[in-house]
Design a protein around this motif. Structure first.
Motif, PDB file in Angstrom:
ATOM      1  N   LYS A  23      -3.401   1.807  -2.361  1.00 16.58           N
ATOM      2  CA  LYS A  23      -2.700   0.729  -3.468  1.00 16.58           C
ATOM      3  C   LYS A  23      -3.014  -0.711  -2.857  1.00 16.58           C
ATOM      4  CE  LYS A  23       1.126   3.762  -4.844  1.00 16.58           C
ATOM      5  NZ  LYS A  23       2.426   4.438  -4.714  1.00 16.58           N
ATOM      6  N   VAL A  24      -2.773  -0.865  -1.525  1.00 11.79           N
ATOM      7  CA  VAL A  24      -2.954  -2.082  -1.012  1.00 11.79           C
ATOM      8  C   VAL A  24      -4.522  -2.408  -1.108  1.00 11.79           C
ATOM      9  CG1 VAL A  24      -3.269  -3.317   1.353  1.00 11.79           C
ATOM     10  CG2 VAL A  24      -1.214  -1.729   0.973  1.00 11.79           C
ATOM     11  N   LEU A  25      -5.216  -1.765  -0.796  1.00 11.98           N
ATOM     12  CA  LEU A  25      -6.841  -2.040  -1.150  1.00 11.98           C
ATOM     13  C   LEU A  25      -7.222  -2.384  -2.565  1.00 11.98           C
ATOM     14  CD1 LEU A  25      -9.864  -2.335  -0.008  1.00 11.98           C
ATOM     15  CD2 LEU A  25     -10.053   0.135  -0.562  1.00 11.98           C
ATOM     16  N   ALA A  31      -7.107  -9.294  -6.272  1.00 11.37           N
ATOM     17  CA  ALA A  31      -6.729 -10.693  -5.953  1.00 11.37           C
ATOM     18  C   ALA A  31      -7.672 -11.485  -5.173  1.00 11.37           C
ATOM     19  CB  ALA A  31      -5.666 -10.635  -4.952  1.00 11.37           C
ATOM     20  N   ASP A  32      -8.869 -10.680  -4.555  1.00 15.33           N
ATOM     21  CA  ASP A  32     -10.132 -11.315  -3.987  1.00 15.33           C
ATOM     22  C   ASP A  32      -9.650 -12.552  -3.176  1.00 15.33           C
ATOM     23  OD1 ASP A  32     -12.705 -11.336  -3.556  1.00 15.33           O
ATOM     24  OD2 ASP A  32     -13.100 -12.787  -5.099  1.00 15.33           O
ATOM     25  N   VAL A  48      -6.440  -2.086   6.361  1.00 12.33           N
ATOM     26  CA  VAL A  48      -6.837  -2.253   5.107  1.00 12.33           C
ATOM     27  C   VAL A  48      -7.356  -3.869   4.891  1.00 12.33           C
ATOM     28  CG1 VAL A  48      -6.340  -2.279   2.543  1.00 12.33           C
ATOM     29  CG2 VAL A  48      -5.466  -0.348   4.016  1.00 12.33           C
ATOM     30  N   PRO A  49      -6.363  -4.882   5.246  1.00 18.21           N
ATOM     31  CA  PRO A  49      -7.129  -6.244   5.169  1.00 18.21           C
ATOM     32  C   PRO A  49      -8.210  -6.448   6.060  1.00 18.21           C
ATOM     33  CG  PRO A  49      -4.737  -6.034   5.505  1.00 18.21           C
ATOM     34  CD  PRO A  49      -5.325  -4.755   5.634  1.00 18.21           C
TER      35      PRO A  49
END
Length: 230
Positions: A23-25, A31-32, A48-49
């Motif tokens: 979901k985070v990815l 949003a990019d 993930v970030p």
């Protein structure tokens, strides 16, 4: 209401973590963003970030892991908490249901541990050597501060992400976490380290992890037992 915790394939709540990571990815891809700052949560909030940013910049990203622990535990080790696997996950190591979703993996050559001083188990220290991940100690940073600049140049990356686990701070100055490994960095030294990273690379990601407001928790426990406040 209590939440039941389950160990799945040697990771606590593996399926929940895999779902949340996806979901985070998805949110990041929609949003990019060019840069990401993450505050709060345990060490796995960086995974993930950071892997997203590493992919965005074509692998031209240095991973600077400022932490009292290396976080390179793997499934099947003595401890099954995913937060202790966070750096390994950034390198593409670990459970495939989680790590397989990540858009990229950092190389060990682009990874630098800063002030790791508690490996907890001998096999973790040996794994760091086998992976070829460098570690700058408190003593090295104080005796030869130019080493950080030198290692950044050797990595040759134009961009960087920084993981700042608050347990790296010396508890003699401040304690914001559960663990209290002694003889760590002071806050001004951490600031100087991150400033040096910024001077030699484009800092695109920063995560501040493991914050635990212990004073507030203790105070709440005290006040909850007092007359008129119950």
């Amino acid at each position: 209401m209590s939440c039941k915790r389950e160990v799945q394939d040697n990771i606590i709540d593996r399926d929940v973590i895999a779902s949340q990571s996806a979901k985070v990815l998805s949110l990041l891809q929609a949003a990019d963003p060019d840069k990401i700052v993450t505050f709060g949560g345990e060490c796995s909030v960086s995974v993930v970030p950071f892997t997203y940013l590493n992919h965005k910049y074509g692998g031209d990203v240095a991973l600077i892991w400022i932490d009292a622990h290396p976080d390179i535990t793997l499934p099947g080790d003595a401890y099954d908490g995913y937060h202790a696997m966070a750096c390994a996950a950034c390198l593409g190591l670990g459970d495939r249901k989680i790590v397989g979703q990540m858009p990229s993996a950092f190389s060990a050559a682009h990874t630098l541990l800063v002030d790791v001083r508690d490996w907890e188990r001998d096999e973790i220290k040996e794994r760091q050597k086998q992976l070829g991940i460098a570690n700058l100690t408190t003593e090295q940073l104080r005796e030869k501060p130019e080493l950080l600049e030198q290692m950044l140049k050797e990595m040759g990356c134009s961009h960087a992400v920084v993981h700042f686990d608050l347990d790296v701070l010396d508890p003699a100055e401040v304690c914001l976490v559960v663990g209290r490994p002694e003889n760590g960095l002071c806050s001004s030294e951490v600031v100087d380290i991150i400033k040096t990273v910024c001077q030699h690379t484009n800092l695109v990601g920063l995560a501040v992890a493991e914050h635990l407001p212990q004073v507030e928790i203790i105070l709440h426990r005290i006040l909850s037992r007092l007359p008129l406040l119950q």
